[in-house]
Design an enzyme around this catalytic site. Structure first.
Site, mmCIF file in Angstrom:
data_model
loop_
_atom_site.group_PDB
_atom_site.id
_atom_site.type_symbol
_atom_site.label_atom_id
_atom_site.label_comp_id
_atom_site.label_asym_id
_atom_site.label_seq_id
_atom_site.Cartn_x
_atom_site.Cartn_y
_atom_site.Cartn_z
ATOM 1 C CE LYS A 20 -0.588 -3.643 -2.297
ATOM 2 N NZ LYS A 20 -0.071 -2.943 -3.490
ATOM 3 C CB VAL A 21 4.080 2.508 -1.248
ATOM 4 C CG1 VAL A 21 4.521 3.634 -2.178
ATOM 5 C CG2 VAL A 21 4.529 2.786 0.187
#
Length: 285
Positions: free
Chosen positions: A25-26
């Site tokens: 997850k950025v």
């Protein structure tokens, strides 16, 4: 052209499953990239045009396209994204400041889905077919990237996410179509951090508990406000105890003696020493 993004459900914890792919997850903000008749527009998840803020992303693909992803400021040394840096970029309005940040805080668009391409709506295709199309795209410049994924091994990826200090991971069903709403087909697992805090007051209007931690010099420093987490039982116990430890008040807050301690989970500490997105987990007796 804006397309309402597909939103994530929350998984109870890390998991592995052969019917899922898993992505890191950025830690940025959602971005819809739209190129229609050669005209490029960038939108937030709430349909706000943010094209001005990210001039380095106004580069064309080989044909009209709509992409979904995250825009982030990524540390080139670690590969970890910095949420505060991208918020600084997003909030910049003046042209000279935007141009300066373009050099000092460069933005990267990290793509995880393709919704339209060459006039074709791809949202009804299974996710893995959309991923195949995405993997064959020629990216228009170094400010663009594609989120990597692995199949099945979510628990192993989450261990790496924790080791790297990343925000979390996302599990997506391989056969999922793209729908413009929250869906259990896509689930996030947050890499929470934990802290112990003193509750030093509460809001008079909307719910919120003021927090503080020792500063190392025998005093307490403010660390923000808890707005989520406690249930009815915890709130009732809290307000029952506070009547005897009130120190004072102002227009917005009631202030308390620092006798109540709590554990919170949070995304991380901000650079200014505040809890980012704190959630109450339990009282510490």
């Amino acid at each position: 052209m804006f397309i309402e993004p597909m939103l994530l459900a929350t998984a109870p914890g890390p998991f592995s499953h052969s019917n899922y792919i898993f992505e890191p997850k950025v830690d940025g903000h959602r971005l819809i990239y739209s190129q229609q008749s050669g005209i490029i527009r960038l939108y937030t998840r709430h349909n706000n045009d943010c094209s001005r803020q990210y001039p380095e992303l106004l580069l064309p693909f080989d044909d009209d396209i709509i992409l979904d992803g995250e825009v982030a400021c990524v540390d080139p040394a670690t590969g970890i994204s910095d949420f505060e840096e991208i918020m600084t970029r997003f909030q910049a309005k003046r042209t000279d400041k935007i141009e300066r940040f373009r050099q000092t805080k460069p933005a990267t668009f990290v793509i995880f889905d393709v919704l339209q391409y060459k006039g074709r709506d791809l949202r009804q295709l299974p996710l893995m077919e959309r991923k195949a199309i995405l993997s064959n795209l020629a990216l228009p410049g170094p400010s663009f990237g594609v989120v990597p994924y692995i199949e099945g091994a979510g628990d192993e990826l989450f261990e790496q996410v924790r080791a790297w200090g990343m925000e979390g991971m996302v599990g997506k069903r391989k056969n999922s179509q793209y729908v413009s709403r929250r869906s259990d087909a896509w689930q996030k697992v947050i890499n929470w951090s934990y802290a112990e805090v003193f509750i030093t007051g509460y809001c008079k209007e909307e719910f919120g508990w003021l927090t503080a931690v020792p500063d190392g010099a025998g005093r307490l420093r403010s660390t923000g406000i808890i707005e989520h987490g406690p249930g009815t039982k915890e709130k009732k116990a809290f307000y029952g105890v506070t009547k005897s430890i009130i120190l004072g008040e102002d227009k917005n807050f009631i202030y308390l003696e620092p006798r109540i301690r709590a554990e919170v989970k949070m995304r991380n500490w901000t650079k200014s020493g505040l809890l980012r997105s704190p959630v109450f987990t339990r009282f510490i007796i």
